[in-house]
Design a protein around this motif. Structure first.
Motif, PDB file in Angstrom:
ATOM      1  N   ARG A 132       0.812  -1.217   0.000  1.00 36.48           N
ATOM      2  CA  ARG A 132       0.000   0.000   0.000  1.00 36.48           C
ATOM      3  C   ARG A 132       0.852   1.277   0.000  1.00 36.48           C
ATOM      4  N   LEU A 133       2.163   1.125  -0.075  1.00 33.94           N
ATOM      5  CA  LEU A 133       3.047   2.289  -0.090  1.00 33.94           C
ATOM      6  C   LEU A 133       2.897   3.024  -1.418  1.00 33.94           C
ATOM      7  N   ARG A 134       2.630   4.329  -1.342  1.00 37.50           N
ATOM      8  CA  ARG A 134       2.450   5.118  -2.556  1.00 37.50           C
ATOM      9  C   ARG A 134       3.800   5.621  -3.059  1.00 37.50           C
ATOM     10  N   VAL A 135       4.044   5.345  -4.333  1.00 38.50           N
ATOM     11  CA  VAL A 135       5.268   5.809  -4.984  1.00 38.50           C
ATOM     12  C   VAL A 135       4.846   6.646  -6.188  1.00 38.50           C
ATOM     13  N   PRO A 136       5.751   7.467  -6.742  1.00 36.97           N
ATOM     14  CA  PRO A 136       5.359   8.328  -7.868  1.00 36.97           C
ATOM     15  C   PRO A 136       4.786   7.549  -9.051  1.00 36.97           C
ATOM     16  N   ASN A 137       3.695   8.078  -9.589  1.00 36.54           N
ATOM     17  CA  ASN A 137       3.063   7.498 -10.770  1.00 36.54           C
ATOM     18  C   ASN A 137       3.956   7.769 -11.988  1.00 36.54           C
ATOM     19  N   PRO A 138       4.330   6.741 -12.749  1.00 37.39           N
ATOM     20  CA  PRO A 138       5.268   6.953 -13.857  1.00 37.39           C
ATOM     21  C   PRO A 138       4.644   7.551 -15.117  1.00 37.39           C
ATOM     22  N   ILE A 139       3.336   7.794 -15.140  1.00 34.39           N
ATOM     23  CA  ILE A 139       2.700   8.325 -16.348  1.00 34.39           C
ATOM     24  C   ILE A 139       3.255   9.715 -16.676  1.00 34.39           C
ATOM     25  N   ASP A 140       3.738   9.874 -17.895  1.00 35.03           N
ATOM     26  CA  ASP A 140       4.223  11.169 -18.393  1.00 35.03           C
ATOM     27  C   ASP A 140       3.050  11.830 -19.115  1.00 35.03           C
ATOM     28  N   ALA A 141       2.563  12.930 -18.569  1.00 37.38           N
ATOM     29  CA  ALA A 141       1.385  13.586 -19.147  1.00 37.38           C
ATOM     30  C   ALA A 141       1.597  13.980 -20.599  1.00 37.38           C
ATOM     31  N   ARG A 142       2.833  14.222 -21.006  1.00 36.82           N
ATOM     32  CA  ARG A 142       3.105  14.605 -22.393  1.00 36.82           C
ATOM     33  C   ARG A 142       2.786  13.476 -23.367  1.00 36.82           C
ATOM     34  N   MET A 143       2.724  12.248 -22.867  1.00 41.86           N
ATOM     35  CA  MET A 143       2.454  11.095 -23.716  1.00 41.86           C
ATOM     36  C   MET A 143       0.971  10.746 -23.799  1.00 41.86           C
ATOM     37  N   LEU A 144       0.119  11.568 -23.185  1.00 42.11           N
ATOM     38  CA  LEU A 144      -1.316  11.304 -23.230  1.00 42.11           C
ATOM     39  C   LEU A 144      -1.939  11.780 -24.533  1.00 42.11           C
ATOM     40  N   SER A 145      -1.496  12.928 -25.029  1.00 44.10           N
ATOM     41  CA  SER A 145      -2.136  13.553 -26.187  1.00 44.10           C
ATOM     42  C   SER A 145      -1.160  14.508 -26.860  1.00 44.10           C
ATOM     43  N   HIS A 146      -1.350  14.701 -28.169  1.00 42.27           N
ATOM     44  CA  HIS A 146      -0.591  15.719 -28.889  1.00 42.27           C
ATOM     45  C   HIS A 146      -1.143  17.129 -28.644  1.00 42.27           C
ATOM     46  N   ASP A 147      -2.282  17.221 -27.961  1.00 42.74           N
ATOM     47  CA  ASP A 147      -2.916  18.509 -27.691  1.00 42.74           C
ATOM     48  C   ASP A 147      -2.339  19.076 -26.394  1.00 42.74           C
ATOM     49  N   PRO A 148      -1.589  20.174 -26.440  1.00 44.76           N
ATOM     50  CA  PRO A 148      -0.972  20.717 -25.221  1.00 44.76           C
ATOM     51  C   PRO A 148      -1.999  21.169 -24.187  1.00 44.76           C
ATOM     52  N   GLN A 149      -3.194  21.553 -24.619  1.00 42.93           N
ATOM     53  CA  GLN A 149      -4.217  21.956 -23.653  1.00 42.93           C
ATOM     54  C   GLN A 149      -4.691  20.762 -22.824  1.00 42.93           C
ATOM     55  N   VAL A 150      -4.796  19.605 -23.448  1.00 37.90           N
ATOM     56  CA  VAL A 150      -5.164  18.388 -22.715  1.00 37.90           C
ATOM     57  C   VAL A 150      -4.103  18.081 -21.666  1.00 37.90           C
ATOM     58  N   VAL A 151      -2.848  18.169 -22.051  1.00 35.81           N
ATOM     59  CA  VAL A 151      -1.751  17.900 -21.128  1.00 35.81           C
ATOM     60  C   VAL A 151      -1.778  18.883 -19.960  1.00 35.81           C
ATOM     61  N   ALA A 152      -1.992  20.152 -20.254  1.00 38.63           N
ATOM     62  CA  ALA A 152      -2.017  21.174 -19.199  1.00 38.63           C
ATOM     63  C   ALA A 152      -3.176  20.948 -18.237  1.00 38.63           C
ATOM     64  N   ARG A 153      -4.351  20.627 -18.767  1.00 42.17           N
ATOM     65  CA  ARG A 153      -5.509  20.392 -17.894  1.00 42.17           C
ATOM     66  C   ARG A 153      -5.291  19.160 -17.015  1.00 42.17           C
ATOM     67  N   TYR A 154      -4.695  18.136 -17.577  1.00 42.48           N
ATOM     68  CA  TYR A 154      -4.409  16.921 -16.796  1.00 42.48           C
ATOM     69  C   TYR A 154      -3.475  17.246 -15.633  1.00 42.48           C
ATOM     70  N   ARG A 155      -2.422  17.997 -15.933  1.00 44.26           N
ATOM     71  CA  ARG A 155      -1.453  18.342 -14.888  1.00 44.26           C
ATOM     72  C   ARG A 155      -2.059  19.226 -13.808  1.00 44.26           C
ATOM     73  N   ALA A 156      -3.026  20.054 -14.165  1.00 36.32           N
ATOM     74  CA  ALA A 156      -3.617  20.996 -13.207  1.00 36.32           C
ATOM     75  C   ALA A 156      -4.818  20.404 -12.477  1.00 36.32           C
ATOM     76  N   ASP A 157      -5.273  19.237 -12.879  1.00 33.12           N
ATOM     77  CA  ASP A 157      -6.487  18.650 -12.311  1.00 33.12           C
ATOM     78  C   ASP A 157      -6.213  18.122 -10.906  1.00 33.12           C
ATOM     79  N   PRO A 158      -6.853  18.676  -9.882  1.00 34.09           N
ATOM     80  CA  PRO A 158      -6.575  18.232  -8.513  1.00 34.09           C
ATOM     81  C   PRO A 158      -7.057  16.817  -8.214  1.00 34.09           C
TER      82      PRO A 158
END
Length: 314
Positions: free
Chosen positions: A188-214
């Motif tokens: 149950r130990l939480r470690v950093p999630n390896p997902i790189d938001a830049r690899m989710l979409s070619h749309d920079p707005q999608v990446v920015a919203r993902y990073r800012a989403d609480p």
């Protein structure tokens, strides 16, 4: 228990504690009704339900259950729900346990089938409410859960749509060794999630919203990763047991999951039920890709659904 919320939704903090959050969302006139459903172990999951515009004069043509991916939440699927409702479908999505505004310790899976068991309860409640089999639409981890659900024949489904399903991962020997150590000593130990938001979409707005989403989670645990490893092997072994029509939407340039897993699963699924569309340049979140690819993905989805909804159209 499935009841409308009469107050603002809550965002659970660590260990299931809660804090006040924003009011129900609305976009372009389509409002998500938020409710909660209590699982057998007492964990409450947040549900979002969208209904087609009643001014169309026709009863809904069916229902869709959306299962979101790792670390995200169902609120990111408003635009998908709008497309589906435009086809005459009612839509329900939910925040998986430990995700978004649902209860449960953040990013913890106490056993490999925790997410599968939750989907069974969500499915049963939808069938009771609407008296029809749902179409399952799963993305990434949600695609793995949906694929397992259908191939293990946990419950019957009307159809299956998989978006960049997590049916294979790129895990190095060193990563697997670390995973086994953590699974034994601290699952149950939480470690950093390896997902790189830049690899989710070619749309920079999608990446920015993902990073800012609480509500997007930034950690993962060995228990959750083990649910992937266990689930991927079982889904691949059970692919031939699929009984419902299936559409797979795969990003060929996906670096979050290994798209080769989708190819393997497709090859072993029944030939008369399977259909796969490969978007060679697509990153992981094909529903959130930059235009014109995003529109191509939705056109593929709507054309396939119209063909499978045709027998019920009045």
């Amino acid at each position: 228990m499935d009841k409308p919320m009469t107050e603002d939704p809550v965002h659970p903090a660590e260990g299931g504690q809660s804090a006040r959050a924003e009011a129900p969302e609305a976009a372009r006139g389509l409002v998500a009704l938020q409710s909660r459903q209590r699982m057998r172990d007492g964990t409450e999951l947040l549900l979002r339900t969208w209904e087609p515009d009643p001014r169309g004069g026709s009863a809904p043509l069916g229902c869709v259950l959306i299962v979101h991916g790792l670390a995200e939440h169902s609120g990111r699927y408003q635009h998908v729900a709008e497309v589906l409702c435009g086809l005459g479908l009612r839509v329900r999505a939910y925040d998986q346990r430990g995700h978004g505004a649902s209860g449960g310790a953040r990013m913890v899976a106490d056993h490999p089938d925790s997410y599968l068991d939750d989907l069974a309860e969500i499915h049963d409640a939808a069938v009771r409410a609407w008296n029809e089999l749902p179409i399952l639409l799963g993305h990434s981890m949600g695609g793995l859960v949906a694929a397992r659900f259908a191939t293990a024949r946990v419950r019957p489904v009307r159809a299956l749509v998989l978006s960049s399903p997590a049916l294979a991962l790129r895990l190095s020997p060193a990563m697997m060794t670390l995973h086994r150590v953590l699974l034994t000593l601290a699952p149950r130990l939480r470690v950093p999630n390896p997902i790189d938001a830049r690899m989710l979409s070619h749309d920079p707005q999608v990446v920015a919203r993902y990073r800012a989403d609480p509500l997007v989670q930034t950690t993962i645990t060995a228990g959750v990763l083990e649910s992937f490893i266990h689930g991927m092997a079982q889904a691949q072994a059970d692919a031939a047991r699929l009984e419902a029509p299936m559409l797979m939407l795969v990003g060929g340039a996906d670096r979050v999951v290994d798209p080769a897993g989708s190819r393997t699963f497709f090859e072993h699924a029944p030939a008369d039920l399977r259909e796969q569309v490969w978007f060679d340049q697509g990153y992981h979140e094909v529903f959130n890709e930059a235009e014109p690819l995003r529109s191509e993905v939705f056109a593929t989805l709507t054309e396939w659904l119209r063909r499978h909804l045709a027998p019920l159209q009045r």
